[in-house]
Design a protein around this motif. Structure first.
Motif, PDB file in Angstrom:
ATOM      1  N   ALA A 127       0.832  -1.204   0.000  1.00  0.00           N
ATOM      2  CA  ALA A 127       0.000   0.000   0.000  1.00  0.00           C
ATOM      3  C   ALA A 127       0.865   1.252   0.000  1.00  0.00           C
ATOM      4  O   ALA A 127       1.772   1.385   0.836  1.00  0.00           O
ATOM      5  N   HIS A 128       0.611   2.149  -0.945  1.00  0.00           N
ATOM      6  CA  HIS A 128       1.281   3.453  -0.959  1.00  0.00           C
ATOM      7  C   HIS A 128       0.480   4.441  -1.810  1.00  0.00           C
ATOM      8  O   HIS A 128       0.930   4.887  -2.868  1.00  0.00           O
ATOM      9  N   LEU A 183      -7.106   4.904  -2.091  1.00  0.00           N
ATOM     10  CA  LEU A 183      -7.547   4.206  -0.881  1.00  0.00           C
ATOM     11  C   LEU A 183      -8.786   3.363  -1.174  1.00  0.00           C
ATOM     12  O   LEU A 183      -8.950   2.280  -0.601  1.00  0.00           O
ATOM     13  N   LEU A 189      -7.665   0.103  -2.536  1.00  0.00           N
ATOM     14  CA  LEU A 189      -7.238  -0.795  -1.462  1.00  0.00           C
ATOM     15  C   LEU A 189      -8.440  -1.380  -0.731  1.00  0.00           C
ATOM     16  O   LEU A 189      -8.425  -2.546  -0.321  1.00  0.00           O
ATOM     17  N   PHE A 194       0.052   3.990   4.206  1.00  0.00           N
ATOM     18  CA  PHE A 194      -1.301   4.262   3.712  1.00  0.00           C
ATOM     19  C   PHE A 194      -1.588   5.759   3.590  1.00  0.00           C
ATOM     20  O   PHE A 194      -2.628   6.132   3.054  1.00  0.00           O
ATOM     21  N   PHE A 224      -9.803   5.505   5.176  1.00  0.00           N
ATOM     22  CA  PHE A 224      -9.087   4.353   5.735  1.00  0.00           C
ATOM     23  C   PHE A 224     -10.037   3.444   6.503  1.00  0.00           C
ATOM     24  O   PHE A 224      -9.909   2.212   6.457  1.00  0.00           O
ATOM     25  N   ASP A 253      -6.245  -4.218  11.703  1.00  0.00           N
ATOM     26  CA  ASP A 253      -4.949  -3.555  11.807  1.00  0.00           C
ATOM     27  C   ASP A 253      -4.096  -4.303  12.832  1.00  0.00           C
ATOM     28  O   ASP A 253      -4.507  -4.490  13.978  1.00  0.00           O
ATOM     29  N   ASP A 260       1.435   4.257   8.885  1.00  0.00           N
ATOM     30  CA  ASP A 260       2.024   3.017   8.372  1.00  0.00           C
ATOM     31  C   ASP A 260       1.332   1.850   9.065  1.00  0.00           C
ATOM     32  O   ASP A 260       1.264   1.806  10.303  1.00  0.00           O
ATOM     33  N   HIS A 261       0.824   0.911   8.273  1.00  0.00           N
ATOM     34  CA  HIS A 261      -0.017  -0.150   8.827  1.00  0.00           C
ATOM     35  C   HIS A 261       0.303  -1.502   8.200  1.00  0.00           C
ATOM     36  O   HIS A 261       0.764  -1.587   7.057  1.00  0.00           O
TER      37      HIS A 261
END
Length: 369
Positions: A250-251, A267, A270, A288, A297, A307, A333-334
């Motif tokens: 994810a980025h 997002l 995702l 993310f 999110f 998470d 960051d996840h």
């Protein structure tokens, strides 16, 4: 007989202290208060109102489950720290004897405290443990922290490594350190050997600057279609002791004022991936550019993905900005996992040369019952 200081006017500009006479019951202004003090009190009340208005707009969007427009998405990332301006507004309201402001401030504090609580479901998989998987994700900021990442990987020995903003030089260094033909001089880790061949499998999107991304794996990888995005978001399927585990880096774009639409769209991509893979063993990890306080999110978590930091009680540990104000940062960051996983431990690593902390999560893959 005169009763001084029985009451005070209310309202943002209401600063006069009144007194009343027993004979008439009429309120009169107290002339003994200096003009300079009245002006300062009025200014304090107005400033308190301005602070509370800004906080209320942001929290109103949080209640409405929307990220709205700039500057709301940017402020939502730091939602817990809205406690500071709210507390200041309460002090100013108290000094100004502004009762409405006091009530408003207490209500705002209560709402913020409510939404500071962790978001997302937690559940224990029903099947028996099948494999232990350690995941590390790191944004190396245009490849600048590659050397520090190599050292951290050598020490942590994760099974899967998700690297964002890995330019071509970064990729070459990772190949040299951990690939089949690498010398591995910086991958020694426990001192017993070198990193050569430690991560022979990889899936990457090549690019300059922030566009490149890499997934490194100790387990065999099968290429999979990644998610189209401005910056690289590769996908793969790992064979972990005979179990197919889907991987997605994810980025998405950060929520810059001129790129909010792109941020939401990526997002959303995702979210669609999570919804399609929630019943399979799947891991989505990376930067993310969003926290649990962003509606975009939370849509991902609403699919049933969990998470890893939430599962281990580390939801509010900041991961960005690591160099400028880490104590007042946010977690963007996840490592997200499907229902097939449980998490036992989370660690945040300070690498240096990057504005992100690396994230390490120990996972357990469970067989379907």
């Amino acid at each position: 007989m005169q009763m001084d200081g029985v009451g005070g006017t209310d309202g943002v500009g209401g600063v006069g202290v009144r007194s009343a006479t027993a004979e008439t019951g009429q309120w009169t202004e107290d002339e003994d208060i200096p003009v300079s003090r009245r002006g300062g009190t009025r200014a304090g009340a107005w400033f308190a109102a301005l602070l509370l208005l800004c906080v209320s707009v942001v929290m109103g969007c949080r209640i409405a489950d929307t990220d709205a427009v700039t500057p709301v998405p940017q402020l939502l990332a730091f939602l817990p720290w809205l406690l500071a301006p709210t507390a200041l507004a309460l002090v100013l309201a108290a000094l100004s004897r502004w009762r409405t402001g006091l009530v408003w401030g207490v209500a705002a504090l209560a709402v913020i405290a409510w939404y500071i609580e962790p978001y997302g479901k937690t559940m224990e998989p029903g099947g028996v443990p099948a494999a232990e998987i350690r995941v590390l994700t790191s944004n190396v900021e245009f490849g600048q922290a590659t050397d520090a990442l190599i050292e951290a990987v050598g020490k942590q020995r994760p099974d899967l490594v998700f690297v964002q903003e890995c330019d071509r030089t970064c990729e070459e260094k990772l190949e040299q350190a951990f690939g089949r033909s690498g010398k591995g001089s910086k991958g020694e880790g426990n001192g017993k050997g070198k990193g050569k061949g430690l991560y022979p499998y990889r899936q990457a999107v090549e690019g300059a600057g922030s566009d490149g991304s890499v997934i490194l794996s100790r387990h065999p990888l099968t290429p999979a279609k990644g998610i189209p995005a401005t910056m690289g978001m590769p996908g793969a399927t790992a064979d972990v002791k005979g179990h197919a585990v889907r991987l997605q880096l994810a980025h998405p774009m950060p929520p810059l004022p001129s790129h909010l639409g792109t941020w939401r769209k990526e997002l959303s991509g995702l979210r669609d991936y999570a919804a399609a893979n929630v019943t399979r063993p799947a891991i989505v990890a990376g930067d993310f550019n969003a926290s649990q306080d962003h509606a975009a999110f939370r849509r991902i978590l609403d699919t049933g993905f969990m998470d890893g930091a939430r599962l281990t009680g580390d939801t509010r540990t900041p991961s960005w900005p690591a160099l400028t104000a880490p104590a007042f940062g946010t977690q963007i960051d996840h490592v997200l996992v499907s229902r097939s996983f449980s998490a036992t431990r989370t660690r945040f690593l300070d690498l240096g040369d990057t504005d992100h902390r690396a994230l390490v999560v120990d996972l357990t893959l469970h067989k379907n019952p």
